[in-house]
Design a protein around this motif. Sequence first.
Motif, short mmCIF file in Angstrom:
data_model
loop_
_atom_site.label_atom_id
_atom_site.label_comp_id
_atom_site.label_asym_id
_atom_site.label_seq_id
_atom_site.Cartn_x
_atom_site.Cartn_y
_atom_site.Cartn_z
N TYR A 49 50.38 -2.48 -67.67
CA TYR A 49 49.35 -3.08 -66.82
C TYR A 49 48.63 -4.19 -67.57
O TYR A 49 48.36 -4.08 -68.77
N ARG A 54 43.73 -2.43 -65.55
CA ARG A 54 43.73 -1.07 -66.12
C ARG A 54 42.59 -0.21 -65.60
O ARG A 54 42.74 0.99 -65.44
N ARG A 57 43.67 1.08 -62.24
CA ARG A 57 44.70 2.11 -62.46
C ARG A 57 44.06 3.44 -62.86
O ARG A 57 44.42 4.49 -62.32
#
Length: 118
Positions: A49, A54, A57
């Motif tokens: 990523y 991030r 995520r």
Amino acid sequence: MADHGYPMKLVNTAAVPQYDGLKYGGDESDAHHLAHLMRLGILPEGYIYLREGRGVRDLLRQRFIFVRQSVSAMQRVQGAWARYTGQCLSANAFRQLTDHAIRQAFPDPCVRMAVCAQ
């Protein structure tokens, strides 16, 4: 490394086929084998990523964990409800449960704790 312009690859080491016929192994032979797989286009890679994505995520991972825990708790109560009352409890009925209804379904405090505290 990527910040300095070097390309990075995340290798799925569990999916890398083992190479046969080598009598010794080390970092150099491993690097040659991985480079060969990369040249052939069969190196199993993962996704790295970007730094900006991030956080999203990680939030999505936490949401998935919370949803899984919520569904598990609902199924646990639905199963206990069916065992003790002989009636099915739909997801909508579960969401509308009151403390009073739970106390009526599970009059024994030990059973109520076992069902609701897990």
